[in-house]
Design a protein around this motif. Sequence first.
Motif, mmCIF file in Angstrom:
data_model
loop_
_atom_site.group_PDB
_atom_site.id
_atom_site.type_symbol
_atom_site.label_atom_id
_atom_site.label_comp_id
_atom_site.label_asym_id
_atom_site.label_seq_id
_atom_site.Cartn_x
_atom_site.Cartn_y
_atom_site.Cartn_z
ATOM 1 N N MET A 1 0.843 -1.185 0.000
ATOM 2 C CA MET A 1 0.000 0.000 0.000
ATOM 3 C C MET A 1 0.881 1.238 0.000
ATOM 4 O O MET A 1 1.569 1.499 0.977
ATOM 5 C CB MET A 1 -0.882 0.017 1.230
ATOM 6 N N GLU A 2 0.796 1.983 -1.049
ATOM 7 C CA GLU A 2 1.639 3.161 -1.162
ATOM 8 C C GLU A 2 1.098 4.353 -0.390
ATOM 9 O O GLU A 2 1.838 5.287 -0.087
ATOM 10 C CB GLU A 2 1.799 3.538 -2.632
ATOM 11 N N ASN A 3 -0.187 4.347 -0.067
ATOM 12 C CA ASN A 3 -0.774 5.494 0.609
ATOM 13 C C ASN A 3 -0.918 5.309 2.118
ATOM 14 O O ASN A 3 -1.486 6.158 2.792
ATOM 15 C CB ASN A 3 -2.130 5.830 -0.013
ATOM 16 N N LYS A 4 -0.384 4.214 2.645
ATOM 17 C CA LYS A 4 -0.431 3.955 4.091
ATOM 18 C C LYS A 4 0.867 3.301 4.538
ATOM 19 O O LYS A 4 1.549 2.663 3.753
ATOM 20 C CB LYS A 4 -1.601 3.040 4.438
ATOM 21 N N VAL A 5 1.187 3.494 5.821
ATOM 22 C CA VAL A 5 2.349 2.822 6.405
ATOM 23 C C VAL A 5 1.880 2.023 7.623
ATOM 24 O O VAL A 5 0.987 2.442 8.345
ATOM 25 C CB VAL A 5 3.477 3.807 6.804
ATOM 26 N N LEU A 6 2.488 0.874 7.817
ATOM 27 C CA LEU A 6 2.169 0.013 8.959
ATOM 28 C C LEU A 6 3.149 0.330 10.081
ATOM 29 O O LEU A 6 4.359 0.193 9.917
ATOM 30 C CB LEU A 6 2.273 -1.459 8.564
ATOM 31 N N VAL A 7 2.634 0.792 11.214
ATOM 32 C CA VAL A 7 3.484 1.183 12.341
ATOM 33 C C VAL A 7 3.105 0.391 13.580
ATOM 34 O O VAL A 7 2.027 -0.198 13.665
ATOM 35 C CB VAL A 7 3.365 2.698 12.639
ATOM 36 N N ASN A 8 4.003 0.395 14.556
ATOM 37 C CA ASN A 8 3.740 -0.157 15.891
ATOM 38 C C ASN A 8 3.497 1.026 16.807
ATOM 39 O O ASN A 8 4.379 1.874 16.975
ATOM 40 C CB ASN A 8 4.938 -0.964 16.386
ATOM 41 N N LEU A 9 2.319 1.102 17.379
ATOM 42 C CA LEU A 9 1.944 2.218 18.225
ATOM 43 C C LEU A 9 1.883 1.767 19.680
ATOM 44 O O LEU A 9 1.134 0.849 20.019
ATOM 45 C CB LEU A 9 0.579 2.771 17.796
ATOM 46 N N TYR A 10 2.667 2.402 20.525
ATOM 47 C CA TYR A 10 2.682 2.110 21.960
ATOM 48 C C TYR A 10 1.916 3.203 22.697
ATOM 49 O O TYR A 10 2.114 4.382 22.444
ATOM 50 C CB TYR A 10 4.120 2.056 22.483
ATOM 51 N N ILE A 11 1.067 2.784 23.627
ATOM 52 C CA ILE A 11 0.307 3.732 24.435
ATOM 53 C C ILE A 11 0.630 3.437 25.887
ATOM 54 O O ILE A 11 0.054 2.537 26.510
ATOM 55 C CB ILE A 11 -1.201 3.612 24.155
ATOM 56 N N PRO A 12 1.602 4.180 26.460
ATOM 57 C CA PRO A 12 2.060 3.902 27.827
ATOM 58 C C PRO A 12 0.945 3.939 28.873
ATOM 59 O O PRO A 12 0.925 3.123 29.787
ATOM 60 C CB PRO A 12 3.086 4.997 28.096
ATOM 61 N N PHE A 13 0.008 4.863 28.739
ATOM 62 C CA PHE A 13 -1.084 5.002 29.694
ATOM 63 C C PHE A 13 -1.883 3.706 29.811
ATOM 64 O O PHE A 13 -2.320 3.326 30.892
ATOM 65 C CB PHE A 13 -1.992 6.160 29.266
ATOM 66 N N LEU A 14 -2.052 3.023 28.684
ATOM 67 C CA LEU A 14 -2.818 1.776 28.665
ATOM 68 C C LEU A 14 -1.944 0.539 28.775
ATOM 69 O O LEU A 14 -2.453 -0.569 28.921
ATOM 70 C CB LEU A 14 -3.627 1.678 27.358
ATOM 71 N N GLU A 15 -0.621 0.742 28.658
ATOM 72 C CA GLU A 15 0.336 -0.360 28.619
ATOM 73 C C GLU A 15 -0.033 -1.349 27.506
ATOM 74 O O GLU A 15 -0.043 -2.564 27.694
ATOM 75 C CB GLU A 15 0.408 -1.065 29.974
ATOM 76 N N LYS A 16 -0.340 -0.780 26.329
ATOM 77 C CA LYS A 16 -0.749 -1.586 25.171
ATOM 78 C C LYS A 16 0.074 -1.207 23.950
ATOM 79 O O LYS A 16 0.597 -0.107 23.844
ATOM 80 C CB LYS A 16 -2.224 -1.337 24.842
ATOM 81 N N LYS A 17 0.137 -2.152 23.000
ATOM 82 C CA LYS A 17 0.812 -1.938 21.731
ATOM 83 C C LYS A 17 -0.147 -2.363 20.625
ATOM 84 O O LYS A 17 -0.819 -3.386 20.739
ATOM 85 C CB LYS A 17 2.082 -2.770 21.669
ATOM 86 N N TYR A 18 -0.219 -1.565 19.583
ATOM 87 C CA TYR A 18 -1.089 -1.856 18.453
ATOM 88 C C TYR A 18 -0.307 -1.735 17.155
ATOM 89 O O TYR A 18 0.564 -0.887 17.034
ATOM 90 C CB TYR A 18 -2.272 -0.874 18.395
ATOM 91 N N GLU A 19 -0.643 -2.576 16.187
ATOM 92 C CA GLU A 19 -0.135 -2.429 14.833
ATOM 93 C C GLU A 19 -1.268 -1.819 14.016
ATOM 94 O O GLU A 19 -2.395 -2.324 14.052
ATOM 95 C CB GLU A 19 0.233 -3.784 14.221
ATOM 96 N N LEU A 20 -0.974 -0.739 13.324
ATOM 97 C CA LEU A 20 -2.014 -0.116 12.535
ATOM 98 C C LEU A 20 -1.452 0.600 11.323
ATOM 99 O O LEU A 20 -0.265 0.938 11.276
ATOM 100 C CB LEU A 20 -2.848 0.845 13.386
#
Length: 84
Positions: free
Chosen positions: A1-20
């Motif tokens: 996908m040239e119009n999007k990038v896949l990143v790893n998002l960390y949210i310290p407040f929730l102690e969670k990690k998401y790929e989006l």
Amino acid sequence: MENKVLVNLYIPFLEKKYELFLPVNKTIGEIILMLAKALPEVTNGYYEYKGEERLYNRINGAEYNINELLKYTNIRNGTELIFM
């Protein structure tokens, strides 16, 4: 996908990690707002948007400018970001 990038998002407040996928044609500020609107639903209301959230590079701690388009930043596939 040239119009999007896949990143790893960390949210310290929730102690969670998401790929989006993030759209490259949006500003960092628009992406922060998009994330802030989605998180209350994902967390069943546990996360509350405060309007002070920022996006940081997890490796070097650099804050991203809210007015810059994502495609002009160093955010690429696999980049690790912190949302807080």
